[in-house]
Design a protein around this motif. Structure first.
Motif, short mmCIF file in Angstrom:
data_model
loop_
_atom_site.label_atom_id
_atom_site.label_comp_id
_atom_site.label_asym_id
_atom_site.label_seq_id
_atom_site.Cartn_x
_atom_site.Cartn_y
_atom_site.Cartn_z
N LYS A 158 0.28 19.77 5.48
CA LYS A 158 1.18 19.96 6.62
C LYS A 158 2.66 19.99 6.22
O LYS A 158 3.49 20.46 6.98
CB LYS A 158 0.98 18.84 7.65
N GLY A 159 3.00 19.44 5.04
CA GLY A 159 4.39 19.42 4.62
C GLY A 159 4.69 18.28 3.68
O GLY A 159 3.78 17.68 3.09
N THR A 160 5.97 17.98 3.53
CA THR A 160 6.44 16.93 2.62
C THR A 160 7.31 15.94 3.38
O THR A 160 8.09 16.33 4.23
CB THR A 160 7.26 17.56 1.47
N ASP A 161 7.16 14.65 3.04
CA ASP A 161 7.96 13.61 3.68
C ASP A 161 8.35 12.60 2.60
O ASP A 161 7.60 12.39 1.64
CB ASP A 161 7.14 12.93 4.79
N SER A 162 9.51 11.97 2.77
CA SER A 162 9.94 10.98 1.78
C SER A 162 10.51 9.75 2.48
O SER A 162 10.91 9.82 3.64
CB SER A 162 10.98 11.58 0.83
N TYR A 163 10.53 8.65 1.75
CA TYR A 163 10.94 7.36 2.30
C TYR A 163 11.50 6.50 1.19
O TYR A 163 10.98 6.52 0.06
CB TYR A 163 9.72 6.69 2.96
N GLU A 164 12.56 5.74 1.48
CA GLU A 164 13.11 4.81 0.49
C GLU A 164 12.54 3.43 0.78
O GLU A 164 12.79 2.85 1.83
CB GLU A 164 14.64 4.79 0.56
N ILE A 165 11.74 2.92 -0.13
CA ILE A 165 11.10 1.62 0.03
C ILE A 165 12.18 0.54 -0.07
O ILE A 165 13.04 0.60 -0.95
CB ILE A 165 10.00 1.43 -1.05
N PRO A 166 12.17 -0.45 0.84
CA PRO A 166 13.22 -1.48 0.83
C PRO A 166 13.24 -2.29 -0.47
O PRO A 166 12.23 -2.39 -1.17
CB PRO A 166 12.83 -2.40 2.00
N GLU A 167 14.41 -2.86 -0.76
CA GLU A 167 14.57 -3.71 -1.95
C GLU A 167 13.62 -4.90 -1.86
O GLU A 167 13.38 -5.44 -0.78
CB GLU A 167 16.01 -4.22 -2.05
N GLY A 168 13.08 -5.32 -2.98
CA GLY A 168 12.19 -6.47 -3.02
C GLY A 168 10.73 -6.08 -2.89
O GLY A 168 9.86 -6.94 -2.94
N ILE A 169 10.45 -4.80 -2.72
CA ILE A 169 9.07 -4.33 -2.61
C ILE A 169 8.88 -3.18 -3.58
O ILE A 169 9.71 -2.27 -3.66
CB ILE A 169 8.76 -3.88 -1.16
N THR A 170 7.80 -3.24 -4.35
CA THR A 170 7.50 -2.16 -5.29
C THR A 170 6.17 -1.53 -4.91
O THR A 170 5.25 -2.20 -4.47
CB THR A 170 7.41 -2.69 -6.74
N ALA A 171 6.12 -0.21 -5.08
CA ALA A 171 4.89 0.53 -4.77
C ALA A 171 4.29 1.01 -6.08
O ALA A 171 5.00 1.38 -7.01
CB ALA A 171 5.21 1.71 -3.87
N GLN A 172 2.96 1.01 -6.14
CA GLN A 172 2.27 1.50 -7.32
C GLN A 172 0.97 2.19 -6.91
O GLN A 172 0.36 1.82 -5.91
CB GLN A 172 2.00 0.36 -8.31
N VAL A 173 0.62 3.23 -7.66
CA VAL A 173 -0.61 3.96 -7.38
C VAL A 173 -1.69 3.45 -8.34
O VAL A 173 -1.49 3.43 -9.55
CB VAL A 173 -0.40 5.48 -7.57
N GLU A 174 -2.81 3.02 -7.76
CA GLU A 174 -3.95 2.57 -8.56
C GLU A 174 -5.18 3.35 -8.10
O GLU A 174 -5.70 3.11 -7.02
CB GLU A 174 -4.18 1.07 -8.39
N GLY A 175 -5.60 4.31 -8.92
CA GLY A 175 -6.72 5.16 -8.55
C GLY A 175 -6.30 6.09 -7.42
O GLY A 175 -5.36 6.86 -7.57
N ASN A 176 -6.99 6.00 -6.29
CA ASN A 176 -6.60 6.82 -5.15
C ASN A 176 -6.05 5.94 -4.01
O ASN A 176 -6.21 6.24 -2.85
CB ASN A 176 -7.77 7.67 -4.65
N GLU A 177 -5.38 4.84 -4.39
CA GLU A 177 -4.80 3.93 -3.41
C GLU A 177 -3.35 3.60 -3.77
O GLU A 177 -3.00 3.55 -4.95
CB GLU A 177 -5.59 2.63 -3.33
N ILE A 178 -2.54 3.37 -2.74
CA ILE A 178 -1.16 2.94 -2.94
C ILE A 178 -1.12 1.46 -2.56
O ILE A 178 -1.59 1.08 -1.49
CB ILE A 178 -0.19 3.72 -2.02
N ILE A 179 -0.57 0.65 -3.45
CA ILE A 179 -0.47 -0.78 -3.19
C ILE A 179 1.01 -1.16 -3.22
O ILE A 179 1.73 -0.82 -4.16
CB ILE A 179 -1.27 -1.58 -4.23
N LEU A 180 1.46 -1.87 -2.17
CA LEU A 180 2.83 -2.34 -2.10
C LEU A 180 2.85 -3.83 -2.41
O LEU A 180 2.10 -4.60 -1.80
CB LEU A 180 3.43 -2.06 -0.73
N VAL A 181 3.71 -4.24 -3.36
CA VAL A 181 3.75 -5.62 -3.83
C VAL A 181 5.14 -6.19 -3.56
O VAL A 181 6.15 -5.60 -3.96
CB VAL A 181 3.45 -5.68 -5.35
N PRO A 182 5.20 -7.36 -2.87
CA PRO A 182 6.51 -7.99 -2.63
C PRO A 182 6.98 -8.75 -3.87
O PRO A 182 6.17 -9.26 -4.65
CB PRO A 182 6.23 -8.95 -1.47
#
Length: 179
Positions: free
Chosen positions: A31-55
């Protein structure tokens, strides 16, 4: 104690491409492309076919942002894959909508017509003159645009006339009691 929603992983459906560059998250799909700036203090990582957000820590503001960031990322992934839509019904004699270019012209019982142009990334669909479908990839923008259209003539409680969401139930009031 951690955010219950933030702990949940976000599954990446087939056909969606995810890119994480520091604090910038980008999702690209059919459908298209979207972007977002993740807030400070939280990191995102891709593991396999899942996105995990870690504080980074367990402080209250970080926990709140953790759940919020996870919800926004999940909405983005769903939006670029399937998209979002809100259906509005126009109820009332003489109330109708008609396409005018990319926008819609509403006749809602006022002395004039009201023309609404779609914002960036939003499109309108008119299956019939009494129904409007607002579509887009951004959940917040679709909801806000639908709310703005509903606000043009909110449904009144006596006859139920106005612009309402298709799944909305209008609580009806009794009219004047006759003698």
């Amino acid at each position: 104690m951690a955010s219950h929603i933030g702990k949940l992983p976000v599954t990446i459906p087939a056909g969606v491409e995810v890119k994480i560059d520091g604090q910038f998250f980008t999702a690209k799909g059919a459908k298209g492309t979207d972007s977002y700036e993740i807030p400070e203090g939280i990191t995102a990582q891709v593991e396999g076919n899942e996105i995990i957000l870690v504080p980074a820590d367990d402080l209250r503001p970080t926990r709140a942002k953790h759940g919020l960031a996870r919800s926004i990322v999940a909405s983005m992934v769903k939006g670029v894959h399937e998209g979002y839509a809100k259906t509005l019904d126009i109820v009332g004699t003489g109330y109708r909508a008609q396409a005018k270019g990319k926008g819609i012209e509403f006749s809602l019982g006022y002395s004039h017509t009201i023309t609404v142009e779609p914002p960036e990334g939003i499109e309108f669909e008119l299956p019939n003159p009494n129904q409007v479908i607002v579509k887009g990839i951004d959940k917040q923008a679709v909801g806000q645009c639908a709310a703005n259209i509903r606000k043009l003539r909110a449904p009144e409680p006596y006859k139920g006339k106005g612009v309402k969401y298709s799944d909305e139930r209008i609580l009806r009031k009794a009219g004047k009691a006759g003698k």
